[in-house]
Design an enzyme around this catalytic site. Structure first.
Site, PDB file in Angstrom:
ATOM      1  N   HIS A 116       3.388  -0.813   0.162  1.00  0.00           N
ATOM      2  CA  HIS A 116       2.942  -0.668  -1.228  1.00  0.00           C
ATOM      3  C   HIS A 116       2.993   0.829  -1.600  1.00  0.00           C
ATOM      4  CE1 HIS A 116      -0.105  -0.196  -4.391  1.00  0.00           C
ATOM      5  NE2 HIS A 116       0.170  -1.437  -4.722  1.00  0.00           N
ATOM      6  N   VAL A 155       1.009   3.099  -2.640  1.00  0.00           N
ATOM      7  CA  VAL A 155      -0.015   4.056  -2.195  1.00  0.00           C
ATOM      8  C   VAL A 155       0.018   4.288  -0.688  1.00  0.00           C
ATOM      9  CG1 VAL A 155      -1.610   3.578  -4.097  1.00  0.00           C
ATOM     10  CG2 VAL A 155      -1.906   2.382  -1.915  1.00  0.00           C
ATOM     11  N   LYS A 156       0.790   3.499   0.054  1.00  0.00           N
ATOM     12  CA  LYS A 156       0.811   3.623   1.513  1.00  0.00           C
ATOM     13  C   LYS A 156       1.790   4.722   1.944  1.00  0.00           C
ATOM     14  CE  LYS A 156      -2.214   0.342   1.434  1.00  0.00           C
ATOM     15  NZ  LYS A 156      -2.100  -1.083   1.634  1.00  0.00           N
ATOM     16  N   HIS A 157       2.048   4.834   3.243  1.00  0.00           N
ATOM     17  CA  HIS A 157       2.789   6.010   3.743  1.00  0.00           C
ATOM     18  C   HIS A 157       4.220   6.102   3.236  1.00  0.00           C
ATOM     19  CE1 HIS A 157      -0.644   5.921   6.409  1.00  0.00           C
ATOM     20  NE2 HIS A 157      -0.364   7.158   6.751  1.00  0.00           N
TER      21      HIS A 157
END
Ligand SMILES: *Cc1c(COP(=O)(O)O)cnc(C)c1O
Length: 403
Positions: free
Chosen positions: A197, A199-201
């Site tokens: 997603h 917002v993830k890394h």
């Protein structure tokens, strides 16, 4: 904290620390990412094409896992992990209350029940001692979340799971690139789940992974992703064959080649972005370590956090009457600092209250929730951005100190 004269807060009509909102998380897309997606759009395969296998191979190499199976989301990946672990009606899955709802929902998708084991007050990860108390003859899986990116107590959980036929699933949606006792996350648990997603890394828009060392689980995961059918469209195309069989009930949890091309391109940055997250966390920790109004997440020396989140805990008892995390949250938003809260305990949500859960079930998580605040954390933040966050936190807390 040094007592200097309180500045007028933005929430009270003063000038905000920042002119525009600094978000708590944000993806970074460069021209190479865009070109990679455009190239797929011009190719023959928009889905079930060559980029899927390439992305899986690159992800397996990055995590060190023997197998990496890509899914349409981290949630789909959790569903698949719960299903191939053999969970079904009557079974129990032990997880933490301090997580995104999907970590628990994956039990419900397969007709099983989540059981909540409270967290450790320091690390905010699931407490193995509480897990031990919740084990029953019905326990079939433990879903351990690497909260904020710090790997959970995987060896202790493995010991509890071992010999009981309990599958250890690590929800590492916060922890791409993290290490546990020098081992890369993705190689430690029976299955490890990741999310891509925004917002993830790294991101594919929506997407997720399960990594595993087991070839049998990898095969079952692939089948679950594709309707429970024994071959995929591309394999049939290449074999010049039309025959296929559905051997179990699966889903369409595939991810497109457009997304996989984006993910492959993003993965080039994973290490440098992780280094930047680590540096940002260090800058925050240095600034906040001496402030009695703030408590920090305890970090264990034998693991490297992925620092998806940087959380602080606001000690309301140190602030003036009427001030707490909620008032600090609102004041920081007014300063244009995009703070957030992770998480409302899963047990508190109406769906789980209807199933007999609720406040009081996991008191350590409940107390943490009242204090937790997530500060902006993403790799393209500059040191000046980080310093703005620190200045805003200081400004608000100075204003809210008892007089
Ligand atoms: C993001 C996240 C998920 C779900 O991932 P999606 O890709 O958004 O479906 C699950 N668990 C945790 C802990 C997460 O942070």
């Amino acid at each position: 904290m040094t007592t200097k004269a309180a500045e007028l807060l933005a929430i009270d009509g003063g000038a905000p620390v920042r002119a525009a909102l600094l978000p708590y998380g944000r993806q970074h897309i460069d021209d190479a990412d865009i070109q990679a997606v455009v190239d797929v759009l011009k190719s023959d395969w928009l889905t079930t094409g060559p980029k899927v296998g390439e992305f899986e191979a690159a992800f397996a190499e990055y995590t060190g896992a023997a197998h990496a199976v890509v899914f349409s989301s981290g949630t789909a990946a959790l569903h698949a992990a719960a299903a191939v672990a053999g969970l079904g009606p009557g079974d129990e899955l032990i997880t933490t209350p301090l997580t995104f709802v999907a970590s628990a929902n994956c039990a419900r998708y397969v007709g099983a029940e989540p059981v909540f084991a409270d967290i450790d007050d320091g690390t905010l990860n699931i407490d193995p001692a509480r897990v031990r108390e919740r084990l029953t003859a019905r326990t079939r899986a433990i879903v351990a979340v690497d909260f904020a990116g710090q790997p959970a107590d995987l060896d202790e959980l493995r010991e509890l799971a071992g010999g009981r036929g309990v599958t250890l699933i690590e929800d590492a949606c916060h922890a791409l690139g993290a290490t546990y006792k020098k081992r890369r996350v993705g190689t430690v648990a029976d299955m490890t789940v990741f999310s891509t997603h925004p917002v993830k890394h790294i991101t594919t828009g929506e997407g997720g992974f399960v990594t595993t060392g087991s070839e049998a689980l990898a095969t079952a995961l692939r089948r679950f992703r594709g309707h429970g059918i024994t071959s995929d469209a591309r394999a049939r195309h290449e074999a010049g064959s039309w025959f296929y069989e559905m051997t179990s009930l699966g889903f369409n949890y595939r991810v497109t080649d457009l997304q996989c091309a984006l993910g492959l391109s993003q993965l080039r940055h994973a290490d440098t972005w992780l280094e930047r997250r680590i540096a940002i966390a260090a800058r925050y920790t240095k600034a906040f370590a001496g402030m009695p109004e703030i408590a920090l997440q305890q970090v264990r020396a034998d693991r490297q956090s992925g620092w998806h989140l940087y959380v602080i805990r606001i000690r309301a008892s140190r602030l003036a009457e009427g001030h707490n995390r909620d008032t600090v949250f609102r004041a920081l938003r007014a300063e244009n600092i995009g703070v957030n809260v992770h998480y409302i305990p899963v047990t508190w949500h109406p769906y789980y209250r209807e199933r007999g859960h609720g406040p009081g079930e996991c008191p350590v998580a409940d107390a943490a929730y009242a204090e937790l605040l997530s500060l902006p954390m993403f790799p393209t933040m500059t040191d000046a951005d980080v310093d703005d966050v620190i200045a805003a936190v200081r400004k608000v807390l100075v204003a809210y100190l008892p007089h």
